[in-house]
Scaffold this active site. Structure first.
Site, PDB file in Angstrom:
ATOM      1  N   GLY A  13       0.747  -1.286  -0.193  1.00  0.00           N
ATOM      2  CA  GLY A  13       0.141  -0.020   0.113  1.00  0.00           C
ATOM      3  C   GLY A  13       0.906   1.383   0.010  1.00  0.00           C
ATOM      4  NE  ARG A  16      -4.812   5.728  -2.346  1.00  0.00           N
ATOM      5  CZ  ARG A  16      -6.090   5.271  -1.721  1.00  0.00           C
ATOM      6  NH1 ARG A  16      -6.418   6.304  -1.001  1.00  0.00           N
ATOM      7  NH2 ARG A  16      -6.510   3.951  -1.834  1.00  0.00           N
ATOM      8  CG  ASP A  64      -6.331  -8.063  -3.648  1.00  0.00           C
ATOM      9  OD1 ASP A  64      -5.987  -7.840  -2.630  1.00  0.00           O
ATOM     10  OD2 ASP A  64      -7.259  -8.219  -4.264  1.00  0.00           O
ATOM     11  CB  VAL A  65      -1.893  -7.789   0.444  1.00  0.00           C
ATOM     12  CG1 VAL A  65      -0.888  -6.750   0.017  1.00  0.00           C
ATOM     13  CG2 VAL A  65      -3.229  -6.971   1.111  1.00  0.00           C
ATOM     14  CG  ASN A  91       0.810   1.354   4.861  1.00  0.00           C
ATOM     15  OD1 ASN A  91       0.523   1.894   5.813  1.00  0.00           O
ATOM     16  ND2 ASN A  91       0.276   1.355   3.640  1.00  0.00           N
ATOM     17  CB  SER A 143      -5.417   0.782  14.255  1.00  0.00           C
ATOM     18  OG  SER A 143      -6.297   1.906  14.636  1.00  0.00           O
ATOM     19  CE1 TYR A 156      -8.559  -0.170   9.681  1.00  0.00           C
ATOM     20  CE2 TYR A 156      -8.723   0.760  12.003  1.00  0.00           C
ATOM     21  CZ  TYR A 156      -8.073   0.577  10.921  1.00  0.00           C
ATOM     22  OH  TYR A 156      -6.951   1.347  10.554  1.00  0.00           O
ATOM     23  CB  ALA A 158     -11.771  -8.177  14.368  1.00  0.00           C
ATOM     24  CE  LYS A 160      -5.296  -1.717  10.601  1.00  0.00           C
ATOM     25  NZ  LYS A 160      -4.160  -1.858   9.763  1.00  0.00           N
TER      26      LYS A 160
HETATM   27  P1  NAP Z   1      -5.077   5.333   2.806  1.00  0.00           P
HETATM   28  O1  NAP Z   1      -4.616   6.389   2.550  1.00  0.00           O
HETATM   29  O2  NAP Z   1      -6.469   4.676   2.571  1.00  0.00           O
HETATM   30  O3  NAP Z   1      -4.171   4.218   1.662  1.00  0.00           O
HETATM   31  C1  NAP Z   1      -4.246   2.735   1.547  1.00  0.00           C
HETATM   32  C2  NAP Z   1      -3.188   1.989   0.823  1.00  0.00           C
HETATM   33  O4  NAP Z   1      -3.407   0.696   1.022  1.00  0.00           O
HETATM   34  C3  NAP Z   1      -3.317   2.429  -0.629  1.00  0.00           C
HETATM   35  O5  NAP Z   1      -2.071   2.425  -1.170  1.00  0.00           O
HETATM   36  C4  NAP Z   1      -4.054   1.194  -1.395  1.00  0.00           C
HETATM   37  O6  NAP Z   1      -3.603   1.260  -2.834  1.00  0.00           O
HETATM   38  C5  NAP Z   1      -3.475   0.209  -0.531  1.00  0.00           C
HETATM   39  N1  NAP Z   1      -4.335  -0.951  -0.475  1.00  0.00           N
HETATM   40  C6  NAP Z   1      -5.785  -1.188  -0.133  1.00  0.00           C
HETATM   41  N2  NAP Z   1      -6.253  -2.261  -0.103  1.00  0.00           N
HETATM   42  C7  NAP Z   1      -5.217  -2.916  -0.782  1.00  0.00           C
HETATM   43  C8  NAP Z   1      -4.965  -4.418  -1.218  1.00  0.00           C
HETATM   44  N3  NAP Z   1      -5.966  -5.503  -1.029  1.00  0.00           N
HETATM   45  N4  NAP Z   1      -3.890  -4.913  -1.901  1.00  0.00           N
HETATM   46  C9  NAP Z   1      -2.841  -4.013  -1.786  1.00  0.00           C
HETATM   47  N5  NAP Z   1      -2.910  -2.831  -1.275  1.00  0.00           N
HETATM   48  C10 NAP Z   1      -3.903  -2.247  -1.062  1.00  0.00           C
HETATM   49  O7  NAP Z   1      -4.658   4.405   4.143  1.00  0.00           O
HETATM   50  P2  NAP Z   1      -3.778   4.772   5.145  1.00  0.00           P
HETATM   51  O8  NAP Z   1      -4.558   5.821   5.962  1.00  0.00           O
HETATM   52  O9  NAP Z   1      -2.584   5.698   4.778  1.00  0.00           O
HETATM   53  O10 NAP Z   1      -3.599   3.758   6.097  1.00  0.00           O
HETATM   54  C11 NAP Z   1      -2.320   2.834   5.946  1.00  0.00           C
HETATM   55  C12 NAP Z   1      -2.467   1.832   7.021  1.00  0.00           C
HETATM   56  O11 NAP Z   1      -2.278   2.295   8.285  1.00  0.00           O
HETATM   57  C13 NAP Z   1      -3.430   0.903   7.095  1.00  0.00           C
HETATM   58  O12 NAP Z   1      -3.272  -0.325   7.659  1.00  0.00           O
HETATM   59  C14 NAP Z   1      -4.512   1.690   8.169  1.00  0.00           C
HETATM   60  O13 NAP Z   1      -5.305   0.674   8.708  1.00  0.00           O
HETATM   61  C15 NAP Z   1      -3.373   2.130   9.110  1.00  0.00           C
HETATM   62  N6  NAP Z   1      -3.900   3.033  10.091  1.00  0.00           N
HETATM   63  C16 NAP Z   1      -4.496   4.283   9.375  1.00  0.00           C
HETATM   64  C17 NAP Z   1      -4.727   5.303  10.475  1.00  0.00           C
HETATM   65  C18 NAP Z   1      -5.119   6.806   9.913  1.00  0.00           C
HETATM   66  O14 NAP Z   1      -5.621   7.441  10.798  1.00  0.00           O
HETATM   67  N7  NAP Z   1      -5.136   6.826   8.947  1.00  0.00           N
HETATM   68  C19 NAP Z   1      -4.944   5.057  11.864  1.00  0.00           C
HETATM   69  C20 NAP Z   1      -4.441   3.638  12.001  1.00  0.00           C
HETATM   70  C21 NAP Z   1      -3.936   2.770  11.376  1.00  0.00           C
HETATM   71  P3  NAP Z   1      -4.514   2.092  -3.799  1.00  0.00           P
HETATM   72  O15 NAP Z   1      -3.978   3.390  -3.981  1.00  0.00           O
HETATM   73  O16 NAP Z   1      -4.174   1.340  -4.995  1.00  0.00           O
HETATM   74  O17 NAP Z   1      -6.021   1.938  -3.642  1.00  0.00           O
END
Ligand code: NAP
Length: 248
Positions: A13, A16, A64-65, A91, A143, A156, A158, A160
């Site tokens: 991931g 972004r 796709d992971v 990630n 998370s 979610y 579960a 994390k």
């Molecule tokens: P995000 O901006 O929505 O980006 C998600 C990324 O994951 C994108 O690069 C997306 O690819 C990729 N992705 C999604 N499903 C996938 C799949 N099946 N196979 C391969 N790649 C996949 O998310 P984020 O906020 O940066 O979050 C990143 C991580 O941190 C996640 O695990 C999230 O749960 C964790 N997290 C985030 C927060 C927060 O507040 N943002 C808080 C706690 C934990 P595409 O661009 O191609 O769609």
């Protein structure tokens, strides 16, 4: 800044948000960066350019992971291009929020598959290579929701919380072989994932953060970089909260 010269990292991931910030943090330290994305080709190319602007090498792989064969192909592509895999950052993640009584089985399964099974498949795909090298750093994205729960996010939470159990178990399996496995647990971070929050939800979130602000993707990336570095050689099985004080 940490030194990642001669190291190759695989980041899931990376197109972004936090994943892209992690790619840039590792690239800034000199790592070769292989990252995957689900389908956002334009965003992936932007990450490639940003990594190359830092003078590092990048490889973007659509993968796709949740699909074992695609994950194996991702690891094979990284090993073929750069000869080794030193760092894995799990990630990639999604949300499909709803209250339990309205949550569909499909949305439950999708979140567990992307967030939990995806990390399992990636760790399985790289761990043999890390064992042979007697060197590896695995960092998993958990998370604050996995630590404390959150209404509307049983799927979610579960996934994390599961990441934490998986992190500690694999840390014990690999500890004697030079491979560390740790997790970071971000709080509210400004990315596409949290952009959908309403103003009132955002204000409530902010009010629950002792530091009084949402975090940036770079805040998380710095912690991932530390756990992925040689500076963290004696740290394994840990969960580092990066949340402005939310989960203490
Ligand atoms: P995000 O901006 O929505 O980006 C998600 C990324 O994951 C994108 O690069 C997306 O690819 C990729 N992705 C999604 N499903 C996938 C799949 N099946 N196979 C391969 N790649 C996949 O998310 P984020 O906020 O940066 O979050 C990143 C991580 O941190 C996640 O695990 C999230 O749960 C964790 N997290 C985030 C927060 C927060 O507040 N943002 C808080 C706690 C934990 P595409 O661009 O191609 O769609």
């Amino acid at each position: 800044m940490m030194n990642f010269e001669e190291k190759t990292a695989v980041v899931t991931g990376g197109s972004r948000g936090i994943g892209r910030a992690v790619c840039l943090e590792l690239a800034a330290g000199g790592a070769n960066v292989v990252f995957c994305y689900a389908g956002n080709e334009a965003a992936a190319q932007e990450t490639v350019r940003a990594v190359e602007d830092l003078g590092a090498r990048a490889l973007a792989v659509r993968c796709d992971v949740t699909e074992a064969a695609q994950v194996e192909a991702l690891a094979a592509a990284a090993a073929e291009k750069f000869g080794r895999i030193d760092i894995l950052v799990n990630n990639a993640g999604i949300t499909r929020d709803n209250l339990l009584m309205r949550m569909s089985e499909t949305d439950f399964d999708a979140v567990i598959a992307a967030n939990l099974k995806g990390a399992f498949l990636c760790m399985r795909a790289v761990s043999k290579r890390m064992l042979k090298q007697r060197y590896g750093r695995i960092v998993n994205l958990s998370s604050v929701v996995g630590l404390r729960g959150n209404p509307g996010q049983v799927n979610y939470a579960a996934s994390k919380a599961g990441i934490i159990g998986m992190t500690k178990s694999l840390a014990k399996e690999l500890a004697s072989r030079g491979v560390t496995v740790n997790a970071v647990a971000p709080g509210f971070i400004e990315t596409d994932m949290t952009a959908a929050l309403t103003e009132s939800a955002r204000a409530a979130a902010q009010g629950s953060i002792p530091m009084g602000r949402l975090g940036g993707a770079e805040d998380v990336a710095k912690s991932v970089g530390f756990l992925a570095s040689d500076a963290a050689a004696y740290i394994t099985g840990q969960v580092l909260a990066v949340d402005g004080g939310m989960a203490m």
